[in-house]
Design a protein around this motif. Sequence first.
Motif, PDB file in Angstrom:
ATOM      1  N   ASP A 126     -43.140 -47.240  64.817  1.00 20.54           N
ATOM      2  CA  ASP A 126     -44.040 -46.084  64.796  1.00 20.54           C
ATOM      3  C   ASP A 126     -43.295 -44.750  64.851  1.00 20.54           C
ATOM      4  O   ASP A 126     -43.924 -43.689  64.737  1.00 20.54           O
ATOM      5  CB  ASP A 126     -45.009 -46.157  65.977  1.00 20.54           C
ATOM      6  CG  ASP A 126     -45.906 -47.381  65.925  1.00 20.54           C
ATOM      7  OD1 ASP A 126     -46.087 -47.930  64.823  1.00 20.54           O
ATOM      8  OD2 ASP A 126     -46.412 -47.781  66.987  1.00 20.54           O
ATOM      9  N   LYS A 127     -41.986 -44.806  65.030  1.00 16.87           N
ATOM     10  CA  LYS A 127     -41.202 -43.581  65.166  1.00 16.87           C
ATOM     11  C   LYS A 127     -41.320 -42.717  63.918  1.00 16.87           C
ATOM     12  O   LYS A 127     -41.275 -43.212  62.794  1.00 16.87           O
ATOM     13  CB  LYS A 127     -39.731 -43.923  65.425  1.00 16.87           C
ATOM     14  CG  LYS A 127     -38.871 -42.706  65.743  1.00 16.87           C
ATOM     15  CD  LYS A 127     -37.437 -43.117  66.048  1.00 16.87           C
ATOM     16  CE  LYS A 127     -36.584 -41.896  66.368  1.00 16.87           C
ATOM     17  NZ  LYS A 127     -35.173 -42.257  66.646  1.00 16.87           N
ATOM     18  N   ASP A 128     -41.497 -41.433  64.121  1.00 18.50           N
ATOM     19  CA  ASP A 128     -41.614 -40.451  63.045  1.00 18.50           C
ATOM     20  C   ASP A 128     -42.828 -40.689  62.153  1.00 18.50           C
ATOM     21  O   ASP A 128     -42.858 -40.289  60.985  1.00 18.50           O
ATOM     22  CB  ASP A 128     -40.344 -40.438  62.173  1.00 18.50           C
ATOM     23  CG  ASP A 128     -39.097 -40.065  62.969  1.00 18.50           C
ATOM     24  OD1 ASP A 128     -39.215 -39.225  63.874  1.00 18.50           O
ATOM     25  OD2 ASP A 128     -38.025 -40.625  62.686  1.00 18.50           O
ATOM     26  N   THR A 129     -43.845 -41.366  62.703  1.00 16.16           N
ATOM     27  CA  THR A 129     -45.101 -41.558  61.973  1.00 16.16           C
ATOM     28  C   THR A 129     -46.251 -41.034  62.826  1.00 16.16           C
ATOM     29  O   THR A 129     -46.058 -40.665  63.981  1.00 16.16           O
ATOM     30  CB  THR A 129     -45.367 -43.041  61.652  1.00 16.16           C
ATOM     31  OG1 THR A 129     -45.749 -43.722  62.863  1.00 16.16           O
ATOM     32  CG2 THR A 129     -44.128 -43.712  61.061  1.00 16.16           C
ATOM     33  N   LYS A 130     -47.427 -41.017  62.256  1.00 16.61           N
ATOM     34  CA  LYS A 130     -48.633 -40.656  62.988  1.00 16.61           C
ATOM     35  C   LYS A 130     -49.502 -41.894  63.188  1.00 16.61           C
ATOM     36  O   LYS A 130     -50.731 -41.854  63.080  1.00 16.61           O
ATOM     37  CB  LYS A 130     -49.403 -39.568  62.231  1.00 16.61           C
ATOM     38  CG  LYS A 130     -48.732 -38.201  62.268  1.00 16.61           C
ATOM     39  CD  LYS A 130     -48.730 -37.609  63.673  1.00 16.61           C
ATOM     40  CE  LYS A 130     -48.180 -36.190  63.680  1.00 16.61           C
ATOM     41  NZ  LYS A 130     -48.192 -35.610  65.051  1.00 16.61           N
ATOM     42  N   VAL A 131     -48.831 -43.002  63.502  1.00 14.46           N
ATOM     43  CA  VAL A 131     -49.521 -44.278  63.661  1.00 14.46           C
ATOM     44  C   VAL A 131     -49.115 -44.919  64.986  1.00 14.46           C
ATOM     45  O   VAL A 131     -47.960 -44.833  65.404  1.00 14.46           O
ATOM     46  CB  VAL A 131     -49.168 -45.234  62.501  1.00 14.46           C
ATOM     47  CG1 VAL A 131     -49.672 -46.643  62.775  1.00 14.46           C
ATOM     48  CG2 VAL A 131     -49.765 -44.719  61.196  1.00 14.46           C
ATOM     49  N   THR A 132     -50.086 -45.534  65.656  1.00 18.08           N
ATOM     50  CA  THR A 132     -49.816 -46.331  66.848  1.00 18.08           C
ATOM     51  C   THR A 132     -50.182 -47.774  66.551  1.00 18.08           C
ATOM     52  O   THR A 132     -51.295 -48.062  66.107  1.00 18.08           O
ATOM     53  CB  THR A 132     -50.625 -45.818  68.052  1.00 18.08           C
ATOM     54  OG1 THR A 132     -50.176 -44.506  68.398  1.00 18.08           O
ATOM     55  CG2 THR A 132     -50.465 -46.731  69.249  1.00 18.08           C
ATOM     56  N   SER A 133     -49.246 -48.688  66.779  1.00 12.33           N
ATOM     57  CA  SER A 133     -49.442 -50.096  66.442  1.00 12.33           C
ATOM     58  C   SER A 133     -50.114 -50.869  67.568  1.00 12.33           C
ATOM     59  O   SER A 133     -49.900 -50.591  68.756  1.00 12.33           O
ATOM     60  CB  SER A 133     -48.093 -50.758  66.133  1.00 12.33           C
ATOM     61  OG  SER A 133     -47.487 -50.185  65.000  1.00 12.33           O
ATOM     62  N   GLY A 134     -50.923 -51.854  67.172  1.00 17.14           N
ATOM     63  CA  GLY A 134     -51.570 -52.730  68.137  1.00 17.14           C
ATOM     64  C   GLY A 134     -51.605 -54.156  67.629  1.00 17.14           C
ATOM     65  O   GLY A 134     -51.431 -54.410  66.427  1.00 17.14           O
ATOM     66  N   TYR A 135     -51.848 -55.094  68.537  1.00 14.19           N
ATOM     67  CA  TYR A 135     -51.805 -56.510  68.186  1.00 14.19           C
ATOM     68  C   TYR A 135     -52.994 -57.231  68.809  1.00 14.19           C
ATOM     69  O   TYR A 135     -53.471 -56.866  69.894  1.00 14.19           O
ATOM     70  CB  TYR A 135     -50.496 -57.128  68.669  1.00 14.19           C
ATOM     71  CG  TYR A 135     -49.294 -56.425  68.067  1.00 14.19           C
ATOM     72  CD1 TYR A 135     -48.780 -56.820  66.841  1.00 14.19           C
ATOM     73  CD2 TYR A 135     -48.738 -55.312  68.695  1.00 14.19           C
ATOM     74  CE1 TYR A 135     -47.709 -56.144  66.262  1.00 14.19           C
ATOM     75  CE2 TYR A 135     -47.674 -54.627  68.123  1.00 14.19           C
ATOM     76  CZ  TYR A 135     -47.164 -55.051  66.903  1.00 14.19           C
ATOM     77  OH  TYR A 135     -46.125 -54.358  66.325  1.00 14.19           O
ATOM     78  N   VAL A 136     -53.483 -58.250  68.095  1.00 10.51           N
ATOM     79  CA  VAL A 136     -54.617 -59.039  68.551  1.00 10.51           C
ATOM     80  C   VAL A 136     -54.146 -60.457  68.850  1.00 10.51           C
ATOM     81  O   VAL A 136     -53.415 -61.064  68.057  1.00 10.51           O
ATOM     82  CB  VAL A 136     -55.737 -59.086  67.491  1.00 10.51           C
ATOM     83  CG1 VAL A 136     -56.962 -59.799  68.052  1.00 10.51           C
ATOM     84  CG2 VAL A 136     -56.104 -57.689  67.027  1.00 10.51           C
ATOM     85  N   LEU A 137     -54.572 -60.976  69.995  1.00  9.21           N
ATOM     86  CA  LEU A 137     -54.267 -62.345  70.397  1.00  9.21           C
ATOM     87  C   LEU A 137     -55.581 -63.069  70.688  1.00  9.21           C
ATOM     88  O   LEU A 137     -56.618 -62.429  70.872  1.00  9.21           O
ATOM     89  CB  LEU A 137     -53.392 -62.365  71.653  1.00  9.21           C
ATOM     90  CG  LEU A 137     -52.170 -61.445  71.689  1.00  9.21           C
ATOM     91  CD1 LEU A 137     -51.537 -61.470  73.072  1.00  9.21           C
ATOM     92  CD2 LEU A 137     -51.169 -61.856  70.632  1.00  9.21           C
ATOM     93  N   THR A 138     -55.528 -64.369  70.737  1.00  7.28           N
ATOM     94  CA  THR A 138     -56.694 -65.146  71.174  1.00  7.28           C
ATOM     95  C   THR A 138     -56.326 -65.892  72.447  1.00  7.28           C
ATOM     96  O   THR A 138     -55.258 -66.495  72.542  1.00  7.28           O
ATOM     97  CB  THR A 138     -57.159 -66.141  70.101  1.00  7.28           C
ATOM     98  OG1 THR A 138     -56.070 -66.978  69.700  1.00  7.28           O
ATOM     99  CG2 THR A 138     -57.686 -65.406  68.885  1.00  7.28           C
TER     100      THR A 138
END
Length: 288
Positions: free
Chosen positions: A165-177
């Motif tokens: 996400d460095k130098d971007t305007k995005v925040t990453s996320g993850y989905v688990l079950t």
Amino acid sequence: MRKIQYLLLSASLISFAILSCSQTKSKGPVSPTGYDLTKPQKYGMPDILQEISGIAFNKGDNKIVYAEMDEDGALFSLPLGTKDETKTKFGKKGDYEDVTIAKGWVIMLKSNGDLYSFPLSETKNAEVSKVTETTGLFPKGDYEGLFADETTGNVYVLCKTCKQDKDTKVTSGYVLTLQSDGTLKSAGNFSIDVSQVDNLSGKKKGTFHPSALAVNPLTKEWYIVSSVNKALVVADSKWKIKAVYHLSSNEFNQPEGIAFDNAGNLYISNEGSETTVGNILRFDYKKP
């Protein structure tokens, strides 16, 4: 002379227009609909939770709040409004950032993305007899946000600072079950476009570093706290940001955790400092 006066008048009008726009931009709603972030009910935490981070309720029941602090591999439970905490040891000392509960399981998040799950029934004991550890599901980074959906069993992990996400305007996320035995399986990923955080807040927030997240049971919107930015971000069910609210330092010393109860009341936990104790702030929902 008249020309000079005209130029001065023009400059004054332009300055006034710019100031007016700036003031208008910053005069958005100060609280989400149904809440007043300026009038919390405050619950002081016991000394051992001076560095309180994540908080959670079981099935939205606010009688007992479950909490953790950054440095100890333990879960604390206490009746809300008291300092009569019960401590349950589940792991070694480490940087634990958040807690969530779903389907009878407690899940703890370490800052490196490692997850620890154990039955909620174990909180009656001083130490958990068996803990399921899940590692290696995410890229290397700093993780602080965790939320589990009681109905679906989906578990959401949000990155605070990650290389991708460095130098971007995005925040990453993850989905688990969440499986019936407490194990966690990868189920996809998502991203949040945070490019509008500054515009929506009316303040320069800089890079977005989320600390905690939860779903509002009344609106199904995501509420995301960022301690670094002193901001509360509201996003729709597809992670599109709808609004950003400034969290005043007068009330929010260091907001690190967030939860809702069944009635839609909002709770935000704050780490303490040399002059303030760790606390949980409650904001009652009032139908507009």
